[in-house]
Design a protein around this motif. Sequence first.
Motif, short mmCIF file in Angstrom:
data_model
loop_
_atom_site.label_atom_id
_atom_site.label_comp_id
_atom_site.label_asym_id
_atom_site.label_seq_id
_atom_site.Cartn_x
_atom_site.Cartn_y
_atom_site.Cartn_z
N GLY A 100 -7.23 -25.16 48.20
CA GLY A 100 -6.85 -24.04 49.06
C GLY A 100 -5.84 -23.10 48.44
N GLU A 101 -5.47 -23.37 47.21
CA GLU A 101 -4.45 -22.54 46.54
C GLU A 101 -5.09 -21.67 45.45
N GLY A 102 -4.32 -20.71 45.00
CA GLY A 102 -4.72 -19.87 43.89
C GLY A 102 -3.52 -19.60 43.01
N LYS A 103 -3.76 -19.46 41.74
CA LYS A 103 -2.64 -19.26 40.82
C LYS A 103 -3.08 -18.35 39.68
N VAL A 104 -2.21 -17.42 39.32
CA VAL A 104 -2.50 -16.55 38.18
C VAL A 104 -2.04 -17.27 36.92
N LEU A 105 -2.98 -17.48 36.01
CA LEU A 105 -2.70 -18.16 34.75
C LEU A 105 -3.05 -17.23 33.59
N PRO A 106 -2.26 -17.25 32.54
CA PRO A 106 -2.60 -16.41 31.39
C PRO A 106 -3.79 -17.00 30.63
N PHE A 107 -4.77 -16.17 30.38
CA PHE A 107 -5.94 -16.56 29.60
C PHE A 107 -5.99 -15.61 28.42
N GLY A 108 -5.29 -15.95 27.36
CA GLY A 108 -5.11 -15.02 26.25
C GLY A 108 -4.33 -13.83 26.76
N VAL A 109 -4.90 -12.64 26.59
CA VAL A 109 -4.24 -11.43 27.08
C VAL A 109 -4.66 -11.11 28.51
N PHE A 110 -5.51 -11.94 29.10
CA PHE A 110 -6.03 -11.67 30.44
C PHE A 110 -5.28 -12.47 31.49
N PRO A 111 -4.59 -11.82 32.44
CA PRO A 111 -4.09 -12.59 33.58
C PRO A 111 -5.30 -12.98 34.44
N THR A 112 -5.43 -14.24 34.72
CA THR A 112 -6.62 -14.74 35.42
C THR A 112 -6.21 -15.48 36.68
N LEU A 113 -6.89 -15.16 37.78
CA LEU A 113 -6.62 -15.84 39.04
C LEU A 113 -7.57 -17.02 39.16
N ALA B 111 -12.72 -18.54 39.02
CA ALA B 111 -11.74 -17.76 38.24
C ALA B 111 -12.21 -16.31 38.16
N PHE B 112 -11.23 -15.43 38.30
CA PHE B 112 -11.49 -13.99 38.23
C PHE B 112 -10.41 -13.33 37.38
N SER B 113 -10.77 -12.22 36.79
CA SER B 113 -9.74 -11.39 36.19
C SER B 113 -8.78 -11.01 37.30
N ALA B 114 -7.48 -11.18 37.05
CA ALA B 114 -6.49 -10.84 38.07
C ALA B 114 -6.10 -9.37 38.01
N VAL B 115 -6.82 -8.61 37.19
CA VAL B 115 -6.53 -7.18 37.07
C VAL B 115 -7.36 -6.43 38.11
N LYS C 90 -2.99 -11.11 43.78
CA LYS C 90 -2.38 -12.39 44.15
C LYS C 90 -3.22 -13.08 45.20
N TRP C 91 -3.11 -14.39 45.25
CA TRP C 91 -3.80 -15.17 46.26
C TRP C 91 -2.92 -15.25 47.49
N ASN C 92 -3.53 -14.98 48.67
CA ASN C 92 -2.81 -15.14 49.92
C ASN C 92 -3.36 -16.39 50.59
N LYS C 93 -2.58 -17.44 50.55
CA LYS C 93 -3.04 -18.73 51.08
C LYS C 93 -3.27 -18.67 52.59
N GLN D 237 -6.51 -16.76 53.07
CA GLN D 237 -7.53 -17.16 52.10
C GLN D 237 -8.25 -15.95 51.50
N LYS D 238 -7.45 -14.94 51.14
CA LYS D 238 -8.02 -13.73 50.52
C LYS D 238 -7.20 -13.39 49.26
N ILE D 239 -7.82 -12.63 48.39
CA ILE D 239 -7.13 -12.12 47.20
C ILE D 239 -6.64 -10.72 47.55
N GLU D 240 -5.37 -10.47 47.29
CA GLU D 240 -4.79 -9.18 47.68
C GLU D 240 -4.12 -8.50 46.49
N CYS D 241 -4.22 -7.18 46.49
CA CYS D 241 -3.52 -6.40 45.48
C CYS D 241 -2.25 -5.84 46.11
N PRO D 242 -1.09 -6.09 45.52
CA PRO D 242 0.16 -5.63 46.12
C PRO D 242 0.38 -4.12 45.99
N CYS D 243 -0.39 -3.45 45.13
CA CYS D 243 -0.10 -2.03 44.87
C CYS D 243 -0.64 -1.10 45.95
#
Length: 149
Positions: free
Chosen positions: A64-77, A87-91, A100-103, A106-112
């Motif tokens: 039920g969680e999500g985390k942004v992890l670095p995958f080389g130069v790609f931030p990956t959720l 897994a998705f590109s976090a860009v 970011k993951w909103n637990k 249960q949705k992925i949200e962009c803060p901008c």
Amino acid sequence: MDKTTGGDDKVPRRAFLDAMIVAGFALTVLCGGAPALSYLFPRLSGSSVDEEMDVGAEAEVPMGEGKVLPFGVFPTLVLRTKEGFKAFSAVCTHLGCVVKWNKDNQKIECPCHSAIFDTSGKVLDGPAPKPLRSIKIKVEDGRIILGGK
Ligand code: FES
């Protein structure tokens, strides 16, 4: 040499200062340009989603969680859902902010600019024009492996 006007000494000093300005500008362009090129053309930097990479332990992303992890130069959720790991590109596909993951919902949200994506990366709301790019993921021996062909 003419001592009343400074004579020939001013020409080399002026040329030296001009050269320093040009060198400073070139250094600035190189320092700023290299990361930008690496981001835009990751294959040139030796980092590619085609290459597998161990990004952490399975336990780092509980159910039920999500985390942004670095995958080389790609931030990956990385998400861990009832259907398994995803897994998705976090860009964000709007203007490139890191989503970011909103637990709670249960949705992925962009803060901008408030784009919202579902757990398949599809756009649900907001200005994002395209879904998040899916990245290949697998779990082996308790380790999260991203990428690969
Ligand atoms: S950058 Fe994500 S919604 Fe604008």
